[in-house]
Design an enzyme around this catalytic site. Structure first.
Site, PDB file in Angstrom:
ATOM      1  CG  PHE A 157      16.769  36.253 -28.776  1.00  0.00           C
ATOM      2  CD1 PHE A 157      15.734  36.284 -29.701  1.00  0.00           C
ATOM      3  CD2 PHE A 157      17.505  35.079 -28.652  1.00  0.00           C
ATOM      4  CE1 PHE A 157      15.442  35.171 -30.489  1.00  0.00           C
ATOM      5  CE2 PHE A 157      17.225  33.965 -29.440  1.00  0.00           C
ATOM      6  CZ  PHE A 157      16.189  34.015 -30.358  1.00  0.00           C
ATOM      7  CG  ASP A 242      19.508  33.587 -21.880  1.00  0.00           C
ATOM      8  OD1 ASP A 242      20.536  32.942 -22.193  1.00  0.00           O
ATOM      9  OD2 ASP A 242      18.535  33.718 -22.646  1.00  0.00           O
ATOM     10  CE  LYS A 271      23.231  31.623 -29.888  1.00  0.00           C
ATOM     11  NZ  LYS A 271      22.085  32.145 -29.152  1.00  0.00           N
TER      12      LYS A 271
HETATM   13  C1  LIG Z   1      20.688  31.977 -28.989  1.00  0.00           C
HETATM   14  C2  LIG Z   1      20.082  32.371 -27.707  1.00  0.00           C
HETATM   15  C3  LIG Z   1      18.999  31.677 -27.160  1.00  0.00           C
HETATM   16  C4  LIG Z   1      18.305  30.549 -27.891  1.00  0.00           C
HETATM   17  O1  LIG Z   1      19.158  29.472 -28.109  1.00  0.00           O
HETATM   18  P1  LIG Z   1      18.742  28.351 -29.200  1.00  0.00           P
HETATM   19  O2  LIG Z   1      19.794  27.293 -29.018  1.00  0.00           O
HETATM   20  O3  LIG Z   1      18.774  29.014 -30.530  1.00  0.00           O
HETATM   21  O4  LIG Z   1      17.398  27.869 -28.855  1.00  0.00           O
HETATM   22  C5  LIG Z   1      18.529  32.061 -25.919  1.00  0.00           C
HETATM   23  N1  LIG Z   1      19.083  33.086 -25.249  1.00  0.00           N
HETATM   24  C6  LIG Z   1      20.129  33.774 -25.735  1.00  0.00           C
HETATM   25  C7  LIG Z   1      20.724  34.887 -24.933  1.00  0.00           C
HETATM   26  C8  LIG Z   1      20.660  33.457 -26.985  1.00  0.00           C
HETATM   27  O5  LIG Z   1      21.678  34.157 -27.491  1.00  0.00           O
END
Ligand SMILES: *Cc1c(COP(=O)(O)O)cnc(C)c1O
Length: 417
Positions: A157, A242, A271
């Site tokens: 994700f 990420d 986050k």
């Molecule tokens: C939440 C998340 C995203 C996306 O972040 P948003 O601020 O919702 O756009 C991308 N990568 C990972 C691993 C995430 O947990």
């Protein structure tokens, strides 16, 4: 109000005195239905606790999905944000500000980034990954074979905007929006041989989450990041991590990848970075990677705004000075070992205060509901998986209230099926 002087939100919206059911009916008439029906209407928070419009109290074990690293309404973060906003709230990226520069320097220090490393600020995780996607496109190489492919993992994700969505694996999220930006290939999760077979001289970048969050808190196997570093270095591909969910102390370390013994080409963050205030970042490692994007090739109006960067500086300072990462490691360890001993819990995963655990039946959504009834906010990323990502300031005593309530919550969920 006939003067525009100091005020509070209560003069604009009556935040108390209306039942949750009334807000939900107004919500469904006015908000786009992309999130489904909200579970509760929250009006106030303090530390690890939040209260809903009907006055019910909850222990927040989700922390706004790994966002509220210091809990709700942290006095230090709140006052720093207010003072920055009252001094200089927004400038465009035709200008810079001291908080923006100081935050970039601090992130480079925390990441042990070598000389020539740089930071780009965004407003969210998906935007940090869009920047990384564009970085990868700029790594097409100048040899006879262009690097056009990008490798990501099954279960990945990376966000919901078109580029990040192309990196995201879940078919239900992708299919309605095709065609997506091309060239992304998803390979089996955690399979080093599959990775080595996929990474050839047509690959521009490999995107990895050290622990897949949305897939149910699945850590990459030991040695995977090292193998990925070797495979990408051999062909000139970028290794992009990420850490939007796993970064900024979530795992009890500043970065989940920091003990892997590698230097990536980029890390994306969001986050937890702003302690609840929206901000994202991409760190690029070394001069060569950092110069792939040049003046005019990327931008954002809000990115790195003085208030957002002040919020992140305050968050990092509080995490550091209050020894919060050590707390996250210790309370996380306590939660994991106690959860593993509860009947009906079949597997417990994660690090620090990013925890996923599986149940012996497909009752996870019902556990979320029963948890709310019992005063606990948890999340179900899968039909039999529960995720916890509480504030990193969660105490052992607070964790224990959940642990002792959990058997009854699980039973109530099974009874409700
Ligand atoms: C939440 C998340 C995203 C996306 O972040 P948003 O601020 O919702 O756009 C991308 N990568 C990972 C691993 C995430 O947990």
């Amino acid at each position: 109000m006939n003067t525009m002087e100091e005020s509070s939100v209560n003069e604009l919206v009556e935040t108390t005195g209306h039942a949750g059911s009334e807000w939900l009916s107004r919500y469904s008439s006015s908000l786009m239905n992309v999130f489904g029906t909200p579970q509760r209407v929250l009006v106030r928070g303090a530390g690890c606790l939040v209260w809903d419009a009907d006055g019910k109290e909850y222990l927040d074990l989700l922390g706004g999905i790994a966002v509220n690293a210091l809990g709700h309404a942290h006095p230090f973060v709140t006052s720093v944000i207010a003072s920055q906003l009252a001094t200089l709230g927004h400038v465009s990226n035709f200008f810079t500000s001291p908080t923006q520069v100081a935050l970039a320097e601090k992130l480079l220090e925390l990441a042990h980034a070598p000389a020539g490393s740089k930071v780009f600020f965004s407003n969210s995780g998906t935007e940090a990954n869009e920047a990384a996607f564009k970085l990868a496109r700029r790594n097409s190489g100048d040899g006879p074979v262009k690097r056009t492919r990008i490798i990501a993992l099954e279960g990945a994700f990376h966000g919901r905007t078109m580029g990040a969505l192309a990196l995201t694996a879940k078919e239900a999220y992708r299919a309605p929006f095709e065609p997506l930006p091309g060239g992304v290939v998803h390979i089996p999760f955690g399979d080093i041989a599959a990775l080595e077979a996929a990474v050839d001289d047509t690959v521009a970048a490999v995107f990895l989450e050290p622990i897949q969050g949305e897939a149910g808190v699945r850590p990459l196997p030991p040695g995977y990041l090292k193998a990925a570093r070797e495979a990408t270095s051999n062909v000139g591909a970028l290794l992009i991590l990420d850490e939007v969910q796993t970064g900024i102390g979530r795992t009890g370390k500043w970065f989940a990848s920091e003990d892997a013994g590698i230097v990536p080409d980029a890390i994306t963050l969001a986050k937890g970075l702003g302690g609840g205030f929206p901000i994202g970042a991409m760190i690029t490692f070394g001069e060569q990677t950092s110069s792939l994007l040049s003046a005019g090739q990327h931008g954002t109006t809000f990115g790195g705004n003085p208030v957002a960067t002040a919020a992140a500086l305050a968050t990092l300072h509080a995490l550091e000075s209050q020894n919060v990462l050590a707390n996250a490691a210790a309370v996380g360890e306590h939660l994991r070992s106690a959860l593993a001993a509860i009947a009906g819990v079949t597997e417990v995963r994660g690090e620090g205060l990013l925890i996923g655990f599986d149940l012996d039946a497909d009752v996870a959504p019902a556990v979320v509901q029963a948890g709310l009834d019992a005063g606990f906010i948890v999340n179900s990323p899968g039909p039999r998986t529960i995720r916890l990502a509480p504030p990193l300031i969660l105490t052992t005593a607070q964790a224990d209230t959940f642990l002792s309530a959990f058997p009854a919550i699980l039973q109530a969920a099974k009874d409700a099926q």
